[in-house]
Scaffold this motif. Structure first.
Motif, PDB file in Angstrom:
ATOM      1  N   TYR A  13       0.215   4.928  -1.097  1.00  0.00           N
ATOM      2  CA  TYR A  13       0.085   4.985   0.393  1.00  0.00           C
ATOM      3  C   TYR A  13       0.420   6.076   0.859  1.00  0.00           C
ATOM      4  CZ  TYR A  13      -0.404   2.785   5.164  1.00  0.00           C
ATOM      5  OH  TYR A  13      -0.602   2.551   6.369  1.00  0.00           O
ATOM      6  N   TYR A  55      -6.533   0.791  -0.503  1.00  0.00           N
ATOM      7  CA  TYR A  55      -7.504   0.331   0.367  1.00  0.00           C
ATOM      8  C   TYR A  55      -7.991  -1.041   0.759  1.00  0.00           C
ATOM      9  CZ  TYR A  55     -12.282   0.688   2.071  1.00  0.00           C
ATOM     10  OH  TYR A  55     -13.583   0.627   2.711  1.00  0.00           O
ATOM     11  N   ARG A  57      -5.850  -3.427   0.820  1.00  0.00           N
ATOM     12  CA  ARG A  57      -4.951  -4.173   1.608  1.00  0.00           C
ATOM     13  C   ARG A  57      -5.079  -3.678   2.830  1.00  0.00           C
ATOM     14  NH1 ARG A  57       1.320  -3.917  -0.645  1.00  0.00           N
ATOM     15  NH2 ARG A  57       0.284  -5.181  -2.222  1.00  0.00           N
ATOM     16  N   CYS A  58      -5.259  -2.231   3.314  1.00  0.00           N
ATOM     17  CA  CYS A  58      -5.570  -1.816   4.649  1.00  0.00           C
ATOM     18  C   CYS A  58      -6.626  -2.568   5.485  1.00  0.00           C
ATOM     19  CB  CYS A  58      -5.910  -0.386   4.371  1.00  0.00           C
ATOM     20  SG  CYS A  58      -4.342   0.776   4.156  1.00  0.00           S
ATOM     21  N   ASP A  61      -5.940  -6.303   6.180  1.00  0.00           N
ATOM     22  CA  ASP A  61      -5.117  -6.398   7.250  1.00  0.00           C
ATOM     23  C   ASP A  61      -5.969  -6.004   8.568  1.00  0.00           C
ATOM     24  OD1 ASP A  61      -3.030  -7.206   5.580  1.00  0.00           O
ATOM     25  OD2 ASP A  61      -2.126  -5.126   5.674  1.00  0.00           O
ATOM     26  N   ASN A  62      -7.008  -4.977   8.405  1.00  0.00           N
ATOM     27  CA  ASN A  62      -7.632  -4.715   9.582  1.00  0.00           C
ATOM     28  C   ASN A  62      -8.699  -5.751   9.826  1.00  0.00           C
ATOM     29  OD1 ASN A  62      -8.943  -3.301  11.364  1.00  0.00           O
ATOM     30  ND2 ASN A  62      -9.165  -1.491  10.303  1.00  0.00           N
ATOM     31  N   VAL A  92      -6.157   1.104  12.928  1.00  0.00           N
ATOM     32  CA  VAL A  92      -6.380   2.440  12.046  1.00  0.00           C
ATOM     33  C   VAL A  92      -5.255   3.561  12.504  1.00  0.00           C
ATOM     34  CG1 VAL A  92      -7.961   3.913  11.178  1.00  0.00           C
ATOM     35  CG2 VAL A  92      -8.538   1.677  11.500  1.00  0.00           C
ATOM     36  N   ASP A  95      -1.145   3.968  12.169  1.00  0.00           N
ATOM     37  CA  ASP A  95      -0.361   4.606  11.242  1.00  0.00           C
ATOM     38  C   ASP A  95      -1.359   5.587  10.554  1.00  0.00           C
ATOM     39  OD1 ASP A  95       0.996   5.558   8.637  1.00  0.00           O
ATOM     40  OD2 ASP A  95       1.699   3.691   8.312  1.00  0.00           O
ATOM     41  N   ARG A  97      -1.407   7.324   8.299  1.00  0.00           N
ATOM     42  CA  ARG A  97      -1.652   7.421   6.724  1.00  0.00           C
ATOM     43  C   ARG A  97      -2.845   6.493   6.496  1.00  0.00           C
ATOM     44  NH1 ARG A  97       4.105   5.632   4.488  1.00  0.00           N
ATOM     45  NH2 ARG A  97       3.826   4.198   6.522  1.00  0.00           N
ATOM     46  N   ARG A  98      -2.707   5.202   7.041  1.00  0.00           N
ATOM     47  CA  ARG A  98      -3.822   4.219   7.013  1.00  0.00           C
ATOM     48  C   ARG A  98      -5.371   4.781   7.542  1.00  0.00           C
ATOM     49  NH1 ARG A  98      -1.984   0.006  10.654  1.00  0.00           N
ATOM     50  NH2 ARG A  98      -0.662  -0.597   9.240  1.00  0.00           N
ATOM     51  N   LEU A 102      -8.319   5.194   4.832  1.00  0.00           N
ATOM     52  CA  LEU A 102      -9.545   4.191   5.199  1.00  0.00           C
ATOM     53  C   LEU A 102     -10.882   4.949   5.487  1.00  0.00           C
ATOM     54  CD1 LEU A 102      -8.041   1.374   7.654  1.00  0.00           C
ATOM     55  CD2 LEU A 102      -9.199   1.099   5.167  1.00  0.00           C
TER      56      LEU A 102
END
Length: 187
Positions: A13, A55, A57-58, A61-62, A92, A95, A97-98, A102
């Protein structure tokens, strides 16, 4: 084994977002996670599988955040547009990084994430079609094509946010995306 796997996910991540997918080697991932290369391969088949886990996991959660926002929004087209778009962008960009993973690194990872990207788009398409297109204002649209275009526009806005120096302010980003969605659904 699970603890090592989570350390690798955390390292990926950070490194995929900071260095980019192409420049993040297995050796760098192992050093950041404080594990051996052998232990890496006990958890993942390669960098691509690890990127897919990060990816996915992101995205998961989104999807939860956006679904919840659309469900709780006023039952009007504009209310649902504003809630869904704002929830997506806020999640998004909360963070950086997210945002980078993404919307930028997923493309740099290449074909290995094509299926995951298609599944993510399908998940967001479903939210939009059921949450927004079920209103009388949007009854005469081709839902699939319309939604794909709107998702593409939002993705490009977020790529701009990731790459621009300085990035556009979030309120302008959200306002622009809401405008695009509203105009697309009510034109």
């Amino acid at each position: 084994m699970e603890e090592r796997r989570e350390r690798l996910i955390s390292a990926a991540y950070n490194l995929y977002a900071r260095n980019g997918f192409p420049d993040t080697t297995i050796e760098k991932l192992c050093a950041a996670a404080r594990i051996s290369n052998r232990a890496f391969y006990e958890c993942f088949s390669g960098r691509e599988e690890l990127m897919q886990v990060v990816y996915d996991r992101c995205v998961r959660d989104n999807l939860v955040a956006v679904s919840r926002a659309v469900e709780q929004a006023p039952n009007t087209l504009l209310g649902r547009i504003e809630a869904g778009v704002a929830a997506y962008i806020e999640f998004v960009t909360e963070d950086p990084r997210r945002a980078r993973i993404l919307h930028l690194e997923v493309r740099r990872a290449g074909d290995c994430l094509t299926t995951s990207r298609q599944e993510a788009v399908a998940g967001f398409t479903q939210i939009i079609e059921t949450g927004l297109l079920q209103t009388p204002e949007a009854a005469d649209t081709d839902p699939h094509l319309l939604v794909l275009g709107m998702i593409g526009a939002l993705q490009e806005l977020l790529i701009e946010w990731v790459l621009a120096d300085p990035p556009p302010p979030l309120d302008r980003l959200i306002g622009t995306a809401v405008h695009i969605y509203r105009r697309s659904l009510t034109a």
